[in-house]
Design a protein around this motif. Structure first.
Motif, mmCIF file in Angstrom:
data_model
loop_
_atom_site.group_PDB
_atom_site.id
_atom_site.type_symbol
_atom_site.label_atom_id
_atom_site.label_comp_id
_atom_site.label_asym_id
_atom_site.label_seq_id
_atom_site.Cartn_x
_atom_site.Cartn_y
_atom_site.Cartn_z
ATOM 1 N N THR A 142 11.203 -34.266 104.171
ATOM 2 C CA THR A 142 12.286 -33.289 104.128
ATOM 3 C C THR A 142 12.717 -33.042 105.571
ATOM 4 O O THR A 142 11.874 -32.756 106.431
ATOM 5 N N ASN A 161 4.682 -45.158 100.137
ATOM 6 C CA ASN A 161 6.037 -44.630 100.032
ATOM 7 C C ASN A 161 5.983 -43.197 100.545
ATOM 8 O O ASN A 161 5.318 -42.340 99.955
ATOM 9 N N ALA A 195 4.601 -40.296 98.273
ATOM 10 C CA ALA A 195 5.421 -40.300 97.059
ATOM 11 C C ALA A 195 4.972 -41.407 96.121
ATOM 12 O O ALA A 195 4.384 -42.413 96.546
ATOM 13 N N SER A 249 18.919 -38.744 100.160
ATOM 14 C CA SER A 249 19.486 -38.099 98.976
ATOM 15 C C SER A 249 21.002 -38.057 99.025
ATOM 16 O O SER A 249 21.665 -38.029 97.992
ATOM 17 N N VAL A 266 16.524 -35.017 102.052
ATOM 18 C CA VAL A 266 15.300 -35.711 101.652
ATOM 19 C C VAL A 266 15.500 -37.204 101.843
ATOM 20 O O VAL A 266 16.540 -37.753 101.466
ATOM 21 N N TYR A 281 14.183 -32.491 92.488
ATOM 22 C CA TYR A 281 13.742 -33.713 91.825
ATOM 23 C C TYR A 281 13.125 -33.446 90.458
ATOM 24 O O TYR A 281 12.603 -34.336 89.817
ATOM 25 N N SER A 328 12.648 -42.421 94.624
ATOM 26 C CA SER A 328 13.777 -42.717 95.506
ATOM 27 C C SER A 328 14.477 -41.410 95.841
ATOM 28 O O SER A 328 14.868 -40.663 94.937
ATOM 29 N N ALA A 329 14.613 -41.132 97.124
ATOM 30 C CA ALA A 329 15.283 -39.898 97.540
ATOM 31 C C ALA A 329 16.675 -39.795 96.937
ATOM 32 O O ALA A 329 17.142 -38.706 96.591
ATOM 33 N N ASN A 385 13.188 -41.183 101.983
ATOM 34 C CA ASN A 385 11.912 -41.869 101.755
ATOM 35 C C ASN A 385 11.957 -43.247 102.368
ATOM 36 O O ASN A 385 13.027 -43.805 102.620
ATOM 37 N N ARG A 438 7.743 -39.638 101.671
ATOM 38 C CA ARG A 438 8.895 -38.753 101.452
ATOM 39 C C ARG A 438 8.927 -37.696 102.551
ATOM 40 O O ARG A 438 7.905 -37.077 102.851
#
Length: 262
Positions: free
Chosen positions: A19, A15, A108, A61, A74, A259, A113-114, A76, A17
């Protein structure tokens, strides 16, 4: 991520993540679109697939609108690709257009979850005040061609702090969620010798077009068309029709996603 693909994707080994920063000027928002429309997600998924070697479906996000920018979006995704995470930004950025940049990448937790793990977000909105436009700001601010009453605008920002029902600033068409949100910070800073008014909103969540509808109403106060008392009555009315027009998209930036509580 499509619900029917969730189990397939979560069966993968990693997973990831990311940015991401992007200039939203040339895109039809973040969320994936069907051709000929092009969204940031379309481009980012395509380039990530080239780097990771498998199908990528991003969770984000937030789904910024057409013309809205991000400094700290963000996302993922799940993958079986083996590229080391520290090499991901350079590899992806080398094939992304210059208006989309991966700033950071990290492994991640599988449950991250973003979208659903976010606890708060910061949005910023930029207003260019004055009757002389700036060609370098036209895609990144709302040009209001008069000097604004920033102290009255600040007084309105004090009213929205804390937990409130923001139905008066909620646009039609959003998801059917509670209109109650908690605004931790609402601030106004004057920059560039008075030319730029930057508004900051930090909250546990935002309704559809909530920031832009608040800013549109603040603009009316800044221009003297509405008073601070009028703003309070609009907010208390829970009636979107009483608030100002939605502020233009290009002044809005998704600045940061948190987060964990700060």
């Amino acid at each position: 991520m499509k619900p029917e693909h969730k189990d397939i994707m979560k069966a993968r080994k990693r997973n990831i993540r990311l940015t991401v920063a992007y200039d939203g000027t040339n895109y039809n928002g973040f969320q994936r679109q069907n051709p000929p429309a092009v969204a940031v997600q379309n481009i980012l998924e395509d380039r990530l697939q080239k780097v990771f070697g498998d199908t990528v479906e991003l969770a984000a996000s937030g789904r910024t609108d057409a013309g809205v920018h991000a400094r700290g979006q963000v996302v993922n995704f799940f993958t079986d690709g083996s590229i080391p995470v520290d090499r991901v930004p350079r590899a992806v950025n080398s094939i992304l257009p210059p208006d989309i940049v991966v700033l950071e990448a990290a492994e991640a937790d599988r449950e991250f979850s973003a979208r659903h793990s976010a606890v708060s977000k910061i949005y910023k909105y930029r207003i260019l005040q004055g009757d002389i436009p700036d060609p370098f700001e036209r895609n990144y601010s709302w040009n209001i061609r008069k000097e604004l009453d920033v102290e009255s605008m600040r007084a309105c920002l004090e009213l929205i702090k804390g937990e409130h029902d923001f139905s008066a600033f909620r646009a039609a068409g959003g998801p059917p969620v509670s209109p109650v949100r908690n605004i931790y910070e609402a601030a106004l800073e004057v920059q560039q010798g008075g030319r730029i008014v930057e508004l900051t909103f930090h909250a546990n969540g935002f309704l559809y077009h909530m920031v832009r509808n608040i800013v549109g109403t603040l603009g009316n106060v800044g221009l003297g068309w509405k008073s601070v008392g009028d703003f309070k009555r609009i907010m208390d009315s829970l009636d979107r029709s009483q608030a100002g027009a939605t502020a233009p998209a290009q002044g809005l930036f998704l600045d940061k996603v948190f987060y964990s509580k700060i």
